[in-house]
Design a protein around this motif. Structure first.
Motif, PDB file in Angstrom:
ATOM      1  N   ASP A 197       0.844  -1.190   0.000  1.00 19.69           N
ATOM      2  CA  ASP A 197       0.000   0.000   0.000  1.00 19.69           C
ATOM      3  C   ASP A 197       0.883   1.245   0.000  1.00 19.69           C
ATOM      4  OD1 ASP A 197      -2.544  -1.303   0.085  1.00 19.69           O
ATOM      5  OD2 ASP A 197      -2.198  -1.744   2.203  1.00 19.69           O
ATOM      6  N   TYR A 198       0.325   2.328  -0.472  1.00 19.48           N
ATOM      7  CA  TYR A 198       1.079   3.573  -0.592  1.00 19.48           C
ATOM      8  C   TYR A 198       0.966   4.367   0.713  1.00 19.48           C
ATOM      9  CZ  TYR A 198       2.936   7.828  -2.737  1.00 19.48           C
ATOM     10  OH  TYR A 198       3.699   8.931  -3.047  1.00 19.48           O
TER      11      TYR A 198
ATOM     12  N   ASP B 101       6.072   4.582   0.639  1.00 17.32           N
ATOM     13  CA  ASP B 101       5.860   5.671  -0.318  1.00 17.32           C
ATOM     14  C   ASP B 101       7.171   6.392  -0.633  1.00 17.32           C
ATOM     15  OD1 ASP B 101       6.071   6.677   2.249  1.00 17.32           O
ATOM     16  OD2 ASP B 101       4.597   8.262   1.944  1.00 17.32           O
TER      17      ASP B 101
ATOM     18  N   SER C 100      -1.636  13.627  -9.681  1.00 17.80           N
ATOM     19  CA  SER C 100      -1.546  13.914  -8.247  1.00 17.80           C
ATOM     20  C   SER C 100      -1.965  15.338  -7.908  1.00 17.80           C
ATOM     21  CB  SER C 100      -0.118  13.670  -7.758  1.00 17.80           C
ATOM     22  OG  SER C 100       0.801  14.485  -8.482  1.00 17.80           O
TER      23      SER C 100
ATOM     24  N   VAL D 130       2.693   3.648  -9.094  1.00 18.95           N
ATOM     25  CA  VAL D 130       1.652   3.876  -8.083  1.00 18.95           C
ATOM     26  C   VAL D 130       0.290   3.884  -8.762  1.00 18.95           C
ATOM     27  CG1 VAL D 130       0.768   5.444  -6.318  1.00 18.95           C
ATOM     28  CG2 VAL D 130       3.233   5.202  -6.634  1.00 18.95           C
TER      29      VAL D 130
ATOM     30  N   THR E 124      -3.528   5.143  -7.940  1.00 23.28           N
ATOM     31  CA  THR E 124      -4.312   5.949  -7.006  1.00 23.28           C
ATOM     32  C   THR E 124      -5.804   5.681  -7.225  1.00 23.28           C
ATOM     33  OG1 THR E 124      -2.578   7.630  -7.050  1.00 23.28           O
ATOM     34  CG2 THR E 124      -4.672   8.268  -6.089  1.00 23.28           C
TER      35      THR E 124
ATOM     36  N   THR F  36      -2.690   3.265  -3.542  1.00 18.93           N
ATOM     37  CA  THR F  36      -3.121   4.323  -2.624  1.00 18.93           C
ATOM     38  C   THR F  36      -4.420   3.903  -1.927  1.00 18.93           C
ATOM     39  OG1 THR F  36      -2.113   6.037  -3.976  1.00 18.93           O
ATOM     40  CG2 THR F  36      -3.801   6.742  -2.428  1.00 18.93           C
TER      41      THR F  36
END
Length: 304
Positions: free
Chosen positions: A137-138, A143, A235, A271, A273, A301
């Motif tokens: 997991d982020y 991270d 992002s 990643v 999200t 994420t």
């Protein structure tokens, strides 16, 4: 003034700088002297201008260092412990061996109990991709690995992230279920736009995909997809605007349009999200006949 000190050879050096260099003699060559340099009577060595190198550019040193074997003592990228591995054994055991139950399609964490293998969001609005495999997991400290690679240019981390994704792909059946996910037949990275690629100097998804293809024994097609329009950084956008941002952003070049028909394609990224980018990529692949699309991502994420 000391009369024994040598006179400046400014005029002599200047005249020699403007005149062509004399070729080296056979005697000098026998002594190992290069023909591209000569020594003046004033004692100065002149060398011909070096030829331009293929690796010139602001990011060539980072790419070079990323290929240097870890022969010297290093430090764990997470805890800083000294050692030869970029990720120490305790950190690997603590952060990358315990896996919770996930949705097989979007890799979002799910409750331990229950027989359904897809989350409510995927059941309500099924994405174009068929499965997602993630290493972690982020959240901190994982991270930091993704950030150091993507924005710090630390390409040494790409093989580590690839190895962690590969480890996750070998967890079959999927943790918390009896589902055995099929593996793709080829890999391709999420492409970057030309402007962002020039700014960053590399595509982090491609840097991960290179060692991952070797670990999985799968062919890699770096140019399978192209980003046909520049988009804002996901992002920097609110969740609701991310799907619109990447809509119609990807395409298959003419040369690869017929290469995905009937195949299971694996898409590599750092990643995930909201999944908007990967969903748009899967739409394009399915439109050209891809049978199945699986995402292979380092970090997922979590919902806020």
């Amino acid at each position: 003034m000391d009369r024994t000190s040598p006179k400046p050879a400014t005029s002599q050096a200047t005249s020699q700088a403007t005149s062509p260099a004399k070729p080296a003699t056979a005697a000098a060559a026998a002594k190992g002297t290069s023909s591209t340099s000569s020594t003046s009577s004033a004692g100065y060595r002149r060398a011909a201008a070096p030829a331009p190198k293929k690796n010139s550019g602001p990011h060539w040193l980072k790419r070079l260092l990323a290929r240097v074997p870890p022969l010297l003592p290093s430090a764990c990228a997470l805890c800083g412990a000294e050692g030869r591995e970029i990720l120490c054994a305790p950190c690997h055991k603590r952060f990358y061996t315990r896996q919770h139950r996930r949705c097989i399609q979007c890799a979002m964490p799910m409750p331990v109990t229950g027989k359904e293998v897809r989350c409510g969001a995927c059941l309500k609005d099924r994405p174009a991709f068929d499965a997602t495999i993630v290493a972690t997991d982020y959240f901190a400290p994982s991270d930091q690995l993704a950030l150091a690679l993507k924005f710090g240019g630390d390409l040494r981390l790409a093989p580590l992230l690839a190895r962690l994704i590969h480890d996750a792909s070998r967890r079959n059946p999927v943790p918390g279920s009896d589902v055995a996910l099929p593996m793709p037949s080829l890999l391709a990275p999420v492409p970057l736009g030309r402007t962002r690629l020039q700014e960053r100097g590399f595509n982090q998804a491609l840097e991960i995909a290179k060692p991952l293809s070797q670990l999985m024994g799968l062919p890699l097609q770096p140019q399978l997809l192209e980003r046909k329009k520049e988009t804002e950084a996901q992002s920097a956008l609110p969740v609701g605007a991310r799907a619109r941002n990447v809509r119609s952003a990807f395409a298959l070049p003419f040369a690869t349009m017929d290469q995905v028909r009937g195949l299971h394609v694996g898409i590599v990224d750092d990643v995930m999200t909201t999944g908007a980018t990967l969903n748009e990529v899967a739409i394009v692949l399915k439109r050209h006949g891809a049978r199945r699309v699986t995402n292979l991502v380092f970090a997922r994420t979590l919902p806020v």
